[in-house]
Each structure stands twice: as structure tokens, then as C-alpha cells.
Write a protein that holds these residues in place. Structure first.
Motif, PDB file in Angstrom:
ATOM      1  N   GLU A 137     -70.503 -23.021 -45.316  1.00  0.00           N
ATOM      2  CA  GLU A 137     -70.953 -21.779 -44.677  1.00  0.00           C
ATOM      3  C   GLU A 137     -70.289 -20.586 -45.335  1.00  0.00           C
ATOM      4  N   GLU A 138     -70.640 -20.377 -46.557  1.00  0.00           N
ATOM      5  CA  GLU A 138     -70.150 -19.246 -47.340  1.00  0.00           C
ATOM      6  C   GLU A 138     -71.095 -19.124 -48.531  1.00  0.00           C
ATOM      7  N   GLU A 195     -76.950 -16.157 -44.836  1.00  0.00           N
ATOM      8  CA  GLU A 195     -76.180 -15.689 -43.672  1.00  0.00           C
ATOM      9  C   GLU A 195     -74.846 -15.085 -44.103  1.00  0.00           C
ATOM     10  N   TYR A 196     -74.410 -15.409 -45.337  1.00  0.00           N
ATOM     11  CA  TYR A 196     -73.074 -14.966 -45.742  1.00  0.00           C
ATOM     12  C   TYR A 196     -73.176 -14.041 -46.936  1.00  0.00           C
ATOM     13  N   ASP A 238     -65.687 -17.432 -48.441  1.00  0.00           N
ATOM     14  CA  ASP A 238     -64.771 -17.562 -47.316  1.00  0.00           C
ATOM     15  C   ASP A 238     -63.632 -18.490 -47.718  1.00  0.00           C
TER      16      ASP A 238
END
Ligand code: FAD
Ligand code: SF4
Ligand code: FES
Lengths: 643, 261
Positions: free
Chosen positions: A584-585, A594-595, A604
Motif C-alpha cells: 500500500e504505497e 491511492e498513494y 511509505d
């Protein structure tokens, strides 16, 4: 699963030397007692097999082409980096190391990258001594160019055929060993499984592509240099035969697969012309030095001839969005922006599956400014190739380009010795994940393949054999060998005898590629990845039910070869999507919508500064995640920004 | 880039295996777009054959961008087909017209036995390289690369010869099925460079002996090889090879025995 990187400690510039000093050695007279299998004859495999043979090991080398000289390394155009500092522009091993860690978006192991930069220098010496005809200056010294936005000129090249010439150098060295009898070469032989005995890799199972005969090859260790998995996308710049079978079979036996979601999309390829398209062709990145990228401002204009669209109606989107870098923004940024403008309905060229995926790369201004002759000198070969493929002349009308998959940074997880998580199984070249982090810099893959093949593997293979000394004898009648051969034969039968045969393997490969390309390609999001993870298993089931192969398994059967490769791409494709979902980065080649911040990737480091090493647990889609934390002692993580 | 649709008749050499006898079979290729590559046209034909339960046409290919040298077939009597300086995989259908009949055959040469359909065994070319087409330099023992300047013209010249992709079209095009252009290109590449001098003495002799042992014919200056070569490898390399050969024969103090396959 324990992930031990086995990297040496201490000052980074001494680590490789220190490691070599501590290495176990095998005495020259004892080397021929050991059999080493090298799968692959590209830059990594060819160089490793030649060097190991020359050292006196008993080497067996395999490739699926009819000759080791045809490995896909042959297609590399641009060049190879090395920190020679011949141009006196301030280059150094440290700078190449720094650029590579930063270019990889801080997702690689510092010790490995430093070693790569260090060895780069020797690669050039080796290649020149072999007779590789690199470009030279009038004074007779080696020429260099700056490549892929580097601030120094450290790229060595042989016209537009650097990969070809380097590979022929390795192939010739390999040929010399074949003649000397130290290397036995098996062409048109596909590896379909690894033989594991007593927890160690002890051989492989192959299928002869001429006769269909399945055979075991027993050895003391196995080295996989089988290239990248870009063909999971179906359309890519890879050769048609490039596949993930060797690494995937290894993965299924316990070799962790690292960072599968890191794939590189090259911005300047010739767009797809129709649904029948079988591969995409790369146009050198250097074209962006003089070409201007644009699309029409208005949707109504996309079918007009580009000559008929006035200047004010042209949207030079890279120049407008990135005034500092303009058309020379890095590969991932250029690619993503082409996706965005075509998503907005501004794409040009023929409609394929209801979409126009192409943007213009226009040389009109450059021809006006510099004259056609200068442009011909710089890009003549490329323009001819473009015209051969598309029928259009870039001297008269803008080229059309679109991004395409080009390289895969992910691969088998390896430690500093290039050993996978299976003892005795090593991986080199594009097949491993080692040096490029989340993004590879231009002209660095050739460097890595040759560093692994000529200089790293010959040491670490010796170290492994020196450590294990003698392995228990293994013969073809052992249950582990018989079992491995039977498993391969059963799989061939299963492919040949699908219950409801309907379609050729390509039918399924194209569909799989389409899912991966749209949902796990240049730009990814949670929703799309979850959708892909629902679609892939369904399509895979359909494949095993409906794949149709005519002929038999006991003969030359190209449909069967392709079917086996597609079956493995299904499982790898699913793992790619899982990895992309979990990460999730946004970093390097992995961009999660989303990032981001104003279109720029948001890394991240708190949560994701690790190598994702996936472990097979028995079923596709249910792997276990292991993490190798990354620490940066020398190059402090910073944000990439090109605004 | 206007697009047209073509309907073509293909007469394709089909041969089940090395020892089987072959025959031409006829297929229709329908609605082929002019933007397709020649191999994509064959893909379309093959996919249809498979779906209809028939055996697809076997042909070799890999990179499909004209550099690996894997592809190659004789198209209407011409190795790699009608377009100059173009491999089979880079040939596009706009070179053909609606209604054309196209004859497809494998490379035909005694040095290249047919394995199946259009696929031949070219390992003889590998063995010619193994006979001396290299510079012996142990890994890790190379001197600093810039210690030996090489004039740009010589390096460029060597590169011209080194462009050969090992496809074998020169052999297929030659009335004598000679592999001279291929062999000459490698001998020239290496003998032009200072690095290649130490082994120059034996290289030409050994490679040519191997070429003969493989059953390739001799060169009688037809020049068909140069015409067919997709990389523009020049005939003058054969003249150079012959000079190298004479040179090594004259200087050799030991005869080189004929090599076995
Ligand atoms: C069009 C293109 C241009 C490029 N340009 C550049 C460039 O300018 N600079 C740069 O640094 N990099 C470039 N790259 C990347 C670079 O070429 C590759 O990453 C690199 O050459 C890979 O080398 P390798 O030895 O790992 O694998 P490959 O060269 O792909 O070799 C793989 C080998 O494994 C064998 N093999 C695979 N599977 C099996 C199996 N199951 N059984 C038996 N054998 C098997 C194959 O036969 C082959 O011999 C380019 C790539 C492409 C596609
Ligand atoms: S000389 Fe030309 S035709 Fe002959 S093998 Fe080389 S590239 Fe092919
Ligand atoms: S397929 Fe590689 S040259 Fe044609």
C-alpha cells in the motif's frame, strides 16, 4: 521461513573483498568432480557456464532456443553502464551505487548494489578482451554516452546492438568451453522441474523439445539464469519464448519469490495495431531527446491526420506538466502520463478493442531545427525499423508510441551469494530480484547479468561446494528423481488431455495478459487488483478445462510448450496482483493510485521498507508473506520528484 | 497507414519429422490485415488449425524483432522473403497483395536437416564457432580496457562483420549450400581486432575445416548469400577469409586434420 541476506558488514567498499577472502575454495583438481547445472545461456547463464567450465567444473548448460546465442539478452539495444569515469565527468563506483539505490526507489539491498557498481568496471575489461566491438572515439579509446537521464556519460555501447555483442562475447567463451569438453550444452531443452533431495537442489527434469523425451539431470547444484517474466502481460518487448517456468517450478518447491509486483513499463514502444498482435517492439529511449510527445487537445481530433491539427490544438502534456524535465521525465512518469491522456479519450492511432492507445512522438521541430540529415544520422536505423513495422515514415509524420512491459525487477529471492531459499539452488540475471529495487535504471540489466555470471556466481558456487564438500550420491532410480520425472510426465498428459478442449493456449494467454495489463500494469488500485484476483482463478480453471493441443507430447510440439508456460504465468500473475495489493504505497514501477500526491508517487518507508518474499504453501493464491527489512546506511531515502 | 484486408493461399512444406518425407499442403489465410507481420499471419492460420483439431505449422521464431536469428523460411523461393535486409519476423503483410499465392519452405541444405515442417537443425553453425570463433581470455584476467586503443575505423569495421545474427539464410540462398558468409563474418570480426591476433594463425583453418566437415559446400562466388542476408553482411568478408586461410596454411607447421561432426 528465515531470510538471511548473508551480507558482510563493515565499510561498504570492502564488503565484497572481505566476503571473498572468507569464501571456501575448491581445489582445481577437485572441481571436475562436481557437476553444476546452469539453466539459461543469456548474459547471466552464458557467462556463468563459461566461467565455471573454465575453472574446471563439470557444467551442463540448458536453453530452450536452438542455440545458446539466441537468448533474449541479444535484443538489448541501448548499452551497458560501468563506473569507468573515462569521460572525466566525476563518475565513480560510489556514484553509480548511489544512482542505482536512488533509482530503485530505496527498495534494494545496499551491499548488493555496491558490489554491482564495483564489478561494472571489470565487465568492460572482460568484454573488450573478448573482442566486443564497442563504439570508439577517433583517438581509439572507448566511447560513452549518457543514458536514461544519467548526469554522467557511463554507458558503453555497440551501435544499437549492445546486448547482441555482449551476448556473442559470452557465447563465444561458452563455445570455447564446449569445445574443451568442460561444458555440455543442451539446446532446445526446456527445464520443467527441479529435483530436490535431502532438502537441497540436486538436479532438474527436462523435456527435449525435438523428441518430447522427459529426462532427469542429476548434479551437485543448480543455477537458474532464465530471464524475466514480462510475458505474463502477453504483449511485451520480450521474445515470444521468454517464460517463468523455471523460476516458478523452483518457487513451488520452496524458493521464495520476491517483489513480483515490481515490473518496468518502457514508455517508447510501437503501439498495438490489432488484436492479432503477438509482441511489441521497443523504440530506443534516446528518441525522446529530440522528439516531442503530444496528443490532440480535443477528442474530436483524434482521428484527424496529425498534420491537420494546428499547433494550438496540440497538447504537449509532458512539457506542460513537467516544465523542468519536459519530454525527458523518467520512464515511469512518461508511461503513466501516456496512460492518463489516453484514458481521457485523447489517444491516437487505430482502435483496438474499442480503445485508441497511442500518443505522438513528433520530430517535426527537430527536423526543422537540425535538418533531416542530422536526424537521419542519429535515428536512421530506428526510423527504418518503425517504417518496416507500421508502414509510416517518421520523417514525414509523427511516430506513434505507447508504453509496454519491458523488464521485471521481481524474481527469485536470493541472498548476497545469489542463493535462493533452497540450499544449492542459485539464481542470476533477470531471474533474481537482487539489485534494482522497485525500478531499474537504463543500461543496468546487462551490467547485472554479466556481474552475476562472470564474477559473482563463480565465487559463490565454489563457496557452496567447498562448504558442503561431498553430497550423498543420488542416482536416477532414487524415489526423489523418479517422482520428479513422473510429476512432469503427468503434467504433460494433463495439458494434452483437457476434458473439454476448445482453444489454443494463446487464447487464454491473451486474456490473462489483458487482465494483468489493465489491473496490475502502469497504474494500480485496490478495486482493480481485487477484481483481477477474482478473474484470474476463474480463467485458470477454464484454461485447464478447455486448452486444446493437437499432436502428441512425444514429438516437437510448440503448442504444448506454450501451454505449459501459460499455465505457470497464471499462477505467477495471481501472485503479482496479491503483492501489488499488499504493497500500500507507490514506489518505482509500482504505482498505486491511492498513494500519490499531485500525481507523484508516495512511498511509505515506515511500513514498506522491506523485500516481500512470498512463500508457496501448496495452493496458488494462498502464499505466505515473509519480509526482509531494508536498512540504508549510506544513501538516505529521499523523495523522487520531477516537478 | 491505410489498412487493407488480404485473402491468400499458402502452400506450406509439411514434414512430420527428420526421417519422414515431406509434402506441400495448401491453406487459406483469410482477412489478413496489411499491418500484420508475416509470422502473425501464420499465428492466425495456426490458431484456426488448432481449433479445428489439426496440427499447426511448426516454425522457429523468438525475438520477433530481427536480432536473435531464430526465424527463417524460404518464401516464394527467397530466403526471408521479398523485402531486402529484413528477417522473416520483420516482414509485414503490406508486402503482399490480395489473392497472392505464397510458397513456404524450410532452409534447404545438407548441413541443416529438417526437424519438422519449417524448423531445421542449425547446430552446425554452433560447431563452426566452437572450432575457433572466439578469443581465449580467462574470466577476470583481462587488462584495463583503455590500455589498448583501437582505431575507430577498425572497430567500426569489426562491428560490421560482427552484425551477423546466425540465421543461416546465406546457406539457404547459396546454390552450393555454403556457410562461407557466416564463417567469414566471424573470422573477419576477430582477425581485424588486435585482441584476435594471438589465435589468428589457427582460427581460419580450424573454422573452415569444421565448415567442410559439416557438409556445407564451397564458395563459388554466386553472391546469393549477400542478397539474402538480412543484416547486410558483405561478400568482401569471404575474400578476407580466403586470405586468412592462405595466410594460416602458409605459416602453419602442422596440418590440421579434418574434424568430425
Ligand atoms: C527489447 C529489450 C531491450 C533491452 N535493452 C537493454 C539495454 O539497452 N540495457 C540493459 O542493461 N538492459 C536492457 N534490457 C534488459 C536486458 O536485456 C535483460 O534484462 C537481460 O539481458 C537478461 O539477461 P538474462 O541472462 O538474465 O536472461 P535472458 O537473456 O533472457 O536468458 C534467459 C535464458 O534462459 C533460458 N531459459 C528460460 N527458461 C528456460 C527453461 N524453462 N528451460 C531452459 N532454458 C530456459 C533461455 O533459453 C535463455 O537462454 C532490454 C530488454 C529488452 C526486452
Ligand atoms: S551472414 Fe547474414 S544470412 Fe548468414 S547467418 Fe549471418 S546474418 Fe544470417
Ligand atoms: S525471430 Fe528473432 S530474428 Fe526473427
Amino acid at each position: 521461513m528465515e531470510l538471511r541476506s548473508n551480507e558482510p558488514t563493515g565499510p561498504i567498499e570492502n564488503r565484497w573483498d572481505k566476503h571473498k577472502e572468507a569464501n571456501k575454495l575448491v581445489a582445481p583438481a577437485n572441481r571436475r568432480k562436481y557437476t553444476v547445472i546452469v539453466v539459461g545461456s543469456g548474459l547471466a547463464g552464458g557467462a556463468a557456464a563459461a566461467s565455471l567450465g573454465e575453472m574446471g567444473y563439470n557444467v551442463k548448460c540448458f536453453c530452450y532456443q536452438d542455440s545458446p546465442r539466441r537468448a533474449h539478452s541479444i535484443a538489448a539495444q541501448g548499452g551497458i553502464n560501468a563506473a569507468k569515469n573515462y569521460q572525466n565527468d566525476g563518475d565513480s563506483i560510489y556514484r553509480l551505487f548511489y544512482d542505482t539505490v536512488k533509482g530503485g526507489d530505496f527498495r534494494s539491498r545496499e551491499s548488493n548494489v555496491y558490489r554491482l557498481a564495483e564489478l561494472s568496471v571489470q565487465i568492460i575489461d572482460q568484454a573488450v578482451a573478448q573482442g566486443v566491438p564497442f563504439a570508439r572515439e577517433y583517438g581509439g579509446l572507448l566511447g560513452n554516452r549518457s543514458f536514461g537521464g544519467a548526469q554522467v556519460s557511463r554507458t558503453f555501447y555497440a551501435r544499437g546492438q549492445t546486448g547482441q555483442q555482449l551476448l556473442l562475447g559470452a557465447y563465444q567463451a561458452l563455445s570455447r568451453q564446449i569445445e574443451a569438453g568442460t561444458v555440455e550444452m543442451f539446446s532446445r531443452t526446456e527445464m520443467l522441474d527441479v529435483i530436490i533431495h535431502d532438502g537441497r537442489a540436486r538436479g532438474i527434469v527436462t523435456r527435449c523439445m525435438k523428441s518430447g523425451k522427459v529426462s532427469p539431470h542429476i548434479a551437485d547444484m543448480v543455477v537458474l539464469c532464465t530471464g524475466g517474466y514480462g510475458n505474463v502481460f502477453y504483449l511485451s518487448t520480450n521474445a515470444k519464448g521468454c517464460n517463468c517456468t523455471a523460476v516458478w517450478r523452483a518457487h513451488r518447491h520452496g524458493a521464495a519469490f520476491a517483489n513480483p509486483c515490481y515490473t518496468q513499463i518502457h514508455p517508447t514502444c510501437i503501439p498495438q495495431a490489432g488484436t492479432y498482435q503477438s509482441k511489441l517492439t521497443l523504440m530506443s529511449e534516446s528518441l525522446r531527446n529530440d522528439g516531442r510527445v503530444w496528443v490532440p487537445r480535443r477528442k474530436e481530433d483524434v482521428t484527424k491526420r496529425p498534420e491537420d491539427i494546428p499547433e494550438a490544438e496540440r497538447y504537449y502534456y509532458l512539457e506542460e506538466r513537467y516544465p523542468a524535465f519536459g519530454n525527458l521525465v523518467p520512464r515511469d512518469v512518461a508511461s503513466r502520463n501516456a496512460l492518463y491522456v489516453t484514458n481521457d479519450g485523447l489517444g491516437v492511432g487505430p482502435e483496438v478493442d474499442g480503445e485508441r492507445r497511442g500518443v505522438y512522438l513528433d520530430f517535426g521541430d527537430a527536423i526543422g531545427r537540425l535538418g533531416e540529415q542530422t536526424i537521419r544520422e542519429r535515428y536512421g536505423n530506428l526510423f527504418d525499423m518503425y517504417e518496416r513495422i507500421t508502414g509510416d515514415s517518421p520523417y514525414k509524420t509523427p511516430m506513434r508510441i505507447y508504453p509496454a512491459t519491458h523488464y521485471t525487477m521481481g524474481g527469485l529471492w536470493v541472498d548476497y551469494n545469489l542463493q535462493t531459499t533452497i540450499p544449492g539452488l542459485f539464481a542470476g540475471g533477470e531471474a533474481n530480484f537482487s539489485d534494482h529495487g522497485a525500478n531499474r535504471l537504463g543500461a543496468s540489466a546487462l551490467m547485472q547479468g554479466l556481474a552475476d555470471g562472470y564474477f559473482v556466481l563463480p565465487f559463490t558456487v565454489g563457496n557452496y561446494l567447498g562448504e558442503v564438500r561431498t553430497l550423498p550420491p543420488l542416482t536416477e532410480d532414487h524415489a526423489d528423481v523418479i517422482g520428479a520425472v513422473e510429476a512432469v510426465e503427468e503434467r504433460v498428459q494433463k495439458l494434452m488431455n483437457a476434458p473439454d478442449p476448445k482453444h489454443a493456449p494463446e487464447y487464454f494467454h491473451r486474456k490473462l495478459g489483458r487482465i494483468i495489463w489493465t489491473k496490475c500494469g502502469m497504474s494500480r488500485n485496490k478495486e482493480g487488483l481485487e477484481e483481477a484476483l477474482r478473474e484470474i482463478p476463474k480463467l485458470r480453471d477454464q484454461f485447464w478445462r478447455e486448452v486444446k493441443i493437437t499432436g502428441s507430447g512425444e514429438e516437437l510440439n510448440q503448442t504444448l510448450e506454450r501451454a505449459g508456460r501459460v499455465a505457470d504465468f497464471f499462477e505467477l500473475g495471481e501472485l503479482m496482483c496479491l503483492d501489488a495489493l499488499k504493497r500500500e504505497e507507490s514506489c518505482g514501477g509500482h504505482f498505486r493510485e491511492e498513494y500519490e500526491e499531485n500525481g507523484e508517487a508516495l512511498r511509505d518507508d515506515e511500513r514498506f521498507s522491506y523485500v516481500a518474499a512470498w512463500e508457496w504453501t501448496g495452493n496458488p493464491g494462498e502464499p505466505r508473506l515473509n519480509q526482509e527489512p531494508l536498512t540504508f546506511e549510506y544513501v538516505k531515502p529521499t523523495k523522487r520528484s520531477y516537478k | 497507414m491505410s489498412e487493407e484486408l488480404l485473402n491468400l493461399t499458402l502452400h506450406v512444406w509439411r514434414q512430420d519429422g527428420p526421417n519422414a518425407s515431406g509434402r506441400f499442403e495448401t491453406y487459406q489465410a483469410k482477412e489478413i490485415t496489411t499491418h500484420m507481420s508475416f509470422l502473425e499471419m501464420l499465428d492466425v492460420v495456426n490458431e484456426e488449425l488448432i481449433e479445428n483439431g489439426k496440427l499447426p505449422i511448426a516454425f522457429d521464431h523468438d525475438c520477433r524483432e530481427g536480432i536473435c536469428g531464430t526465424c527463417g523460411m524460404v518464401i516464394n523461393g527467397v530466403a526471408h522473403g521479398p523485402q531486402k535486409l529484413t528477417t522473416t519476423c520483420q516482414l509485414h503483410m503490406r508486402q503482399f497483395n490480395n489473392g497472392d499465392e505464397i510458397w513456404l519452405e524450410p532452409w534447404r541444405a545438407s548441413g541443416f536437416p529438417v526437424l519438422k515442417d519449417l524448423v531445421v537443425d542449425r547446430t552446425a553453425l554452433d560447431r563452426i564457432i566452437q572450432a575457433g570463433g572466439y578469443i581465449s581470455i580467462r574470466t577476470g584476467s583481462a587488462p584495463e580496457a583503455n590500455e589498448m586503443p583501437i582505431a575507430k575505423a577498425i572497430a567500426d569495421h569489426a562491428m560490421d562483420a560482427a552484425e551477423c545474427i546466425g540465421c543461416g539464410a546465406c546457406v539457404a540462398a547459396c546454390p552450393n549450400a555454403s556457410a562461407s558468409l557466416f564463417t567469414a563474418a566471424k573470422i573477419s570480426h576477430l582477425s581485424l581486432l588486435p585482441q584476435g591476433q594471438a589465435e589468428r594463425q589457427d582460427r581460419a583453418r580450424q573454422m573452415v575445416a569444421q565448415m567442410d566437415a559439416e557438409g556445407f559446400g564451397g564458395c563459388t562466388n554466386h553472391g546469393e548469400c549477400e542478397e539474402a542476408c538480412p543484416k547486410g553482411v558483405s561478400l568482401r568478408w569471404i575474400a578476407r577469409m580466403n586470405r586468412e586461410l592462405v595466410r594460416s596454411m602458409v605459416k602453419a607447421d602442422t596440418p590440421i586434420e579434418s574434424r568430425k561432426r
